[in-house]
Write a protein that holds these residues in place. Structure first.
Motif, PDB file in Angstrom:
ATOM      1  N   ALA A   1       0.788  -1.138   0.073  1.00 29.34           N
ATOM      2  CA  ALA A   1       0.071   0.090   0.057  1.00 29.34           C
ATOM      3  C   ALA A   1       0.925   1.145   0.024  1.00 29.34           C
ATOM      4  N   MET A   2       1.898   1.321   0.671  1.00 23.06           N
ATOM      5  CA  MET A   2       2.750   2.406   0.677  1.00 23.06           C
ATOM      6  C   MET A   2       3.617   2.625  -0.712  1.00 23.06           C
ATOM      7  N   MET A   3       3.856   1.679  -1.161  1.00 25.41           N
ATOM      8  CA  MET A   3       4.485   1.756  -2.472  1.00 25.41           C
ATOM      9  C   MET A   3       3.416   2.182  -3.397  1.00 25.41           C
ATOM     10  N   LYS A   4       2.047   1.994  -3.406  1.00 32.18           N
ATOM     11  CA  LYS A   4       1.382   2.352  -4.254  1.00 32.18           C
ATOM     12  C   LYS A   4       1.174   3.810  -3.968  1.00 32.18           C
ATOM     13  N   MET A   5       0.910   4.168  -2.698  1.00 33.57           N
ATOM     14  CA  MET A   5       0.927   5.621  -2.644  1.00 33.57           C
ATOM     15  C   MET A   5       2.042   6.342  -3.167  1.00 33.57           C
ATOM     16  N   ILE A   6       3.220   5.864  -2.766  1.00 33.52           N
ATOM     17  CA  ILE A   6       4.339   6.618  -3.323  1.00 33.52           C
ATOM     18  C   ILE A   6       4.345   6.752  -4.898  1.00 33.52           C
TER      19      ILE A   6
END
Length: 385
Positions: free
Chosen positions: A65-70
């Motif tokens: 999820a953090m990778m997608k946000m970034i």
């Protein structure tokens, strides 16, 4: 995406508030989610069941999820002209046929978004409800500190006092929902972009099929030539949009299929080694969460594979539409113009994972076979241990 500050609004100039929200949620997810769980790996290393639970239940999904946000945050400026182009498509749709096709595609994208969101929220709510029940029953028992958290993890302080325990668990709830929102909305956003483009390809193919139709005799050669020019320019514009989307997200998609393959493998291990071997039998709520979680992973992978297949088919069909456009009624000079369109479609558009693997229905079956292969190895290793 607007909730977590990563929506690429083309008409917004001031990005301070969205940037603040994105950074705030990234911090919350890292501090209460992936950070404590990653730190806890050092203390549970060697226990295959606990390590598998740690990685598959929340650690890998939170990192994903953090990778997608970034990625969405980083490419927001690149996505703005794409969104503006899509807004313009709705403003410029004049005929009833265009509106019907675009509404049909919009309905498909809307249904994907709604059902994925409902599945995701049901999954995380089921897990949190299960963990609340377990933590409540375990609080007075002599259990390790990390097992008193909704997502077992390591915090560098004593969490047993009620106030600190509530604060830590509330922080994990505050991290869980933004994480799953980011996880799902980025996937459905990409699906929405591709569905819209497929609708534009369908409209373009219909124009191409009619350009050399029976009404050709009522139009001059200059009119036909201008229409061909507009079709070629529109085709190149759609190709540019597809390539931009692929450039922005191909590395993210590569990371996602690798992590999702591992998650499917680990969840299968938990099912066979934990749920089925539970001395009290299969705990219904735990089984419900397992089913929802596996569906959550598979649905998101399937969406990408299905959208990739749609994009391949729609871009290839442009060549067939050129051939079916009654080119034999046209002069040789006009017919030759169609060859450029047919030649351009010999290399169809596609959605790739890291530029080397194309999303399609065949890829979906490959991911499942790979995950089952890893699961077989993991169960064998656990059995030997």
């Amino acid at each position: 995406m607007e909730l977590v500050g990563i929506w690429p609004e083309p008409n917004r100039s001031d990005q301070r508030w969205p940037n603040f929200k994105a950074m705030m949620f990234l911090f919350i997810i890292a501090y209460f989610g992936s950070g404590p769980q990653s730190a806890n790996l050092f203390f549970i290393w060697g226990d295959l069941e606990l390590v598998t639970e740690n990685l598959s239940t929340a650690n890998i999904p939170a990192i994903n999820a953090m990778m997608k946000m970034i990625f969405a945050w980083h490419h927001r400026d690149t996505l703005k002209p794409i969104m503006k182009s899509f807004f313009d498509d709705w403003k410029e749709s004049n005929t009833k046929e265009e509106k019907e096709i675009m509404l049909k595609k919009a309905k498909t994208a809307s249904q994907i978004s709604i059902w994925c969101t409902m599945l995701t929220l049901a999954m995380v709510t089921a897990y949190l409800s299960l963990r609340v029940w377990i933590v409540f029953n375990s609080y007075n028992s002599n259990v390790k500190q990390d097992r008193l958290l909704l997502y077992p993890g390591y915090f560098p302080y004593n969490i047993r006092p009620i106030a600190i325990l509530l604060f830590s668990n509330f922080g994990q709830v505050a991290a869980a929902y933004p994480a799953v929102i980011a996880y799902t909305t980025v996937d459905t956003f990409i699906a929405m972009l591709i569905v819209h483009m497929c609708g534009q390809f369908e409209l373009l193919r219909k124009k191409l099929q009619r350009i050399m139709g029976d009404d050709k005799k009522t139009r001059s050669a200059d009119e036909i030539h201008k229409e061909l020019v507009s079709i070629v320019k529109r085709h190149e514009h759609l190709n540019w949009l597809a390539n931009k989307i692929e450039e922005c997200f191909n590395m993210l998609l590569l990371i996602q299929i690798l992590l999702c393959t591992v998650e499917i493998c680990f969840q299968g291990f938990i099912f066979f080694n934990v749920i089925l071997q539970n001395e009290n039998g299969i705990f219904n709520f735990q089984l419900l969460f397992f089913v929802l979680f596996v569906c959550f992973i598979l649905v998101h992978i399937y969406i990408y594979c299905y959208m990739g297949e749609m994009l391949l088919v729609q871009s290839r069909e442009m060549s067939n539409s050129a051939y079916e456009s009654n080119w034999f009624n046209a002069s040789p000079q006009e017919a030759k113009c169609l060859l450029f369109i047919m030649h351009r479609t010999t290399r169809p558009l596609c959605l790739t994972a890291g530029k080397f693997s194309t999303f399609s229905m065949e890829m979906f079956s490959t991911i499942l076979r790979t995950a089952m292969g890893y699961l077989s190895v993991l169960l064998t290793v656990a059995g030997n241990d």
